[in-house]
Design an enzyme around this catalytic site. Structure first.
Site, PDB file in Angstrom:
ATOM      1  N   LYS A 187       0.833  -1.207   0.000  1.00 53.19           N
ATOM      2  CA  LYS A 187       0.000   0.000   0.000  1.00 53.19           C
ATOM      3  C   LYS A 187       0.870   1.261   0.000  1.00 53.19           C
ATOM      4  CE  LYS A 187      -3.505  -2.719  -0.084  1.00 53.19           C
ATOM      5  NZ  LYS A 187      -4.366  -3.216   0.980  1.00 53.19           N
TER       6      LYS A 187
HETATM    7  C1  LIG Z   1      -5.296  -4.431   1.392  1.00 47.01           C
HETATM    8  C2  LIG Z   1      -6.750  -4.241   1.533  1.00 47.01           C
HETATM    9  C3  LIG Z   1      -7.451  -4.612   2.687  1.00 47.01           C
HETATM   10  C4  LIG Z   1      -6.823  -5.407   3.795  1.00 47.01           C
HETATM   11  O1  LIG Z   1      -5.693  -4.810   4.266  1.00 47.01           O
HETATM   12  P1  LIG Z   1      -4.721  -5.572   5.280  1.00 47.01           P
HETATM   13  O2  LIG Z   1      -4.002  -4.456   5.957  1.00 47.01           O
HETATM   14  O3  LIG Z   1      -3.825  -6.426   4.434  1.00 47.01           O
HETATM   15  O4  LIG Z   1      -5.551  -6.383   6.197  1.00 47.01           O
HETATM   16  C5  LIG Z   1      -8.788  -4.289   2.784  1.00 47.01           C
HETATM   17  N1  LIG Z   1      -9.421  -3.652   1.789  1.00 47.01           N
HETATM   18  C6  LIG Z   1      -8.796  -3.310   0.651  1.00 47.01           C
HETATM   19  C7  LIG Z   1      -9.553  -2.580  -0.405  1.00 47.01           C
HETATM   20  C8  LIG Z   1      -7.449  -3.617   0.474  1.00 47.01           C
HETATM   21  O5  LIG Z   1      -6.835  -3.303  -0.667  1.00 47.01           O
END
Ligand SMILES: *Cc1c(COP(=O)(O)O)cnc(C)c1O
Length: 384
Positions: A187
């Protein structure tokens, strides 16, 4: 291999993490509190509560808003599985609202139609979870109006959208009851694993704080029974261990200092892609004048009418050239688990059409123009 995304870690991040490893607290402690305060300030919200990842953030936000057995939660089929799974953790049921192909986000028109039908049938949702797909904020102002009219709550899944802005303000909780961010390594800002819930409601923030740590409070003012001594803590609800560590928070705090610089790099690369790809048989990612994407993903769509190659052929050719393209997302309702809950292919045609032709190209702050040129060169060959 040029990956589709990668973390941006510099010496200041390493120094910040090392300093915590030499300090008294390594698990949740004062650095988590500092990270929460800095994150809340940057996103112009009153409260930020750090948790172990965005999946637990979604789970706790649902619980804190009262989602439970018998509740209905609606989300976008064009998202990561966690956006839907969180409702099932609470014993609620999940349904989806199709996307607007122009933004790839949950469609306000489709939402309004589905709400009218649900209102007539007495099956209104408790919570709707729009997703800021690829980092482009969803239509939160319109959804807020619908939430007020039909009496549901909004959790914005801004896992892609740290640093994005909407109607001149950072994505936070101006319109949503709670907003969730992910700090997974792919991210835009990372704590390795990590998540955040932001909200302008003190009581909601307090509930998430309790739920992330076993449902326990140590605040005497909140206790149900008179404390027998200074050692007392009270479990008041069934909570979890969904805490963030100070080691992670130190990385997050250090990354936050560079958020604007990293975002500027992503914007510059996205602009450059737009120019370089202009003559290829693809549709470029959407933009909107009233919002700024965080550019977590640069996802194109292959125009089958102008391109002799299938998406699978293009994907394979790019991977063979060591370019880590990816596909976001397989519509959640088409997964075998969701098919067993009764969803069928064809239920959300706009998300399915989008999925069939999309391809995410590499985009990360340290990507060089030469790497980007190589991606574009390989793509233009692969599309022929
Ligand atoms: C990555 C992601 C999540 C989950 O994130 P984590 O931190 O890996 O649990 C939830 N929603 C979306 C849209 C994502 O891209």
């Amino acid at each position: 291999m040029i990956p589709y995304s990668r973390q941006d870690i510099d010496e200041s991040d390493i120094a910040a993490v090392t300093a915590v490893l030499r300090a008294d607290f390594v698990t949740q402690g004062p650095v988590v509190t500092q990270f929460e305060a800095a994150f809340a300030a940057r996103h112009q919200t009153a409260h930020a509560v750090a948790v172990s990842n965005a999946t637990s953030a979604l789970h706790l936000a649902c619980l804190a808003l009262g989602v439970g057995p018998g509740s209905r939660v609606w989300t976008s089929p064009n998202s990561f599985l966690a956006s839907a799974n969180c409702a099932l953790y609470c014993g609620a049921s999940v349904d989806f609202v199709d996307i607007d192909p122009a933004t790839r986000n949950l469609s306000v028109t489709a939402l309004e139609r589905k709400l009218r039908e649900a209102d007539a049938a007495g099956t209104l949702p408790k919570v709707v979870i729009p997703v800021d797909f690829a980092g482009l904020p969803a239509d939160l102002r319109e959804m807020r109006a619908l939430a007020d009219r039909y009496g549901f709550r909004l959790i914005e899944d801004a896992s892609h959208a740290t640093g994005a802005s909407y109607l001149g303000q950072p994505v936070g909780s101006r319109y949503a009851d709670a907003t969730v961010f992910s700090f997974h390594a792919v991210k835009v800002l990372t704590t390795a694993e990590g998540g955040m819930v932001t909200t302008n409601s003190a009581s909601l923030a307090n509930r998430v704080q309790m739920l992330r740590s076993h449902g326990v409070t140590r605040d005497v003012a909140q206790m149900e029974q008179p404390p027998e001594g200074a050692w007392c803590y009270e479990q008041q609800v069934l909570g979890y261990n969904h805490r963030m560590t100070d080691v992670q928070a130190a990385l997050g705090l250090s990354q936050l200092v560079r958020l604007d610089a990293m975002h500027a790099r992503r914007c510059a690369l996205a602009d450059r892609y737009d120019t370089l790809l202009a003559d290829l048989p693809v549709w470029l990612p959407p933009r909107a004048p009233d919002r700024v994407s965080a550019w977590h993903l640069y996802a194109i769509e292959i125009d089958a009418e102008r391109c002799p190659r299938s998406r699978a052929e293009v994907f394979d050719a790019m991977r063979a050239a060591d370019i880590g393209v990816n596909v976001h997302y397989i519509p959640i309702h088409t997964q075998p688990f969701y098919a067993r809950l009764g969803f069928r292919r064809g239920d959300f045609p706009a998300a399915e059409r989008y999925y069939a032709r999309t391809l995410s190209l590499p985009l990360f702050p340290s990507m060089t123009p030469a790497e980007q040129d190589r991606v574009v060169e390989c793509l233009s060959m692969a599309l022929k």
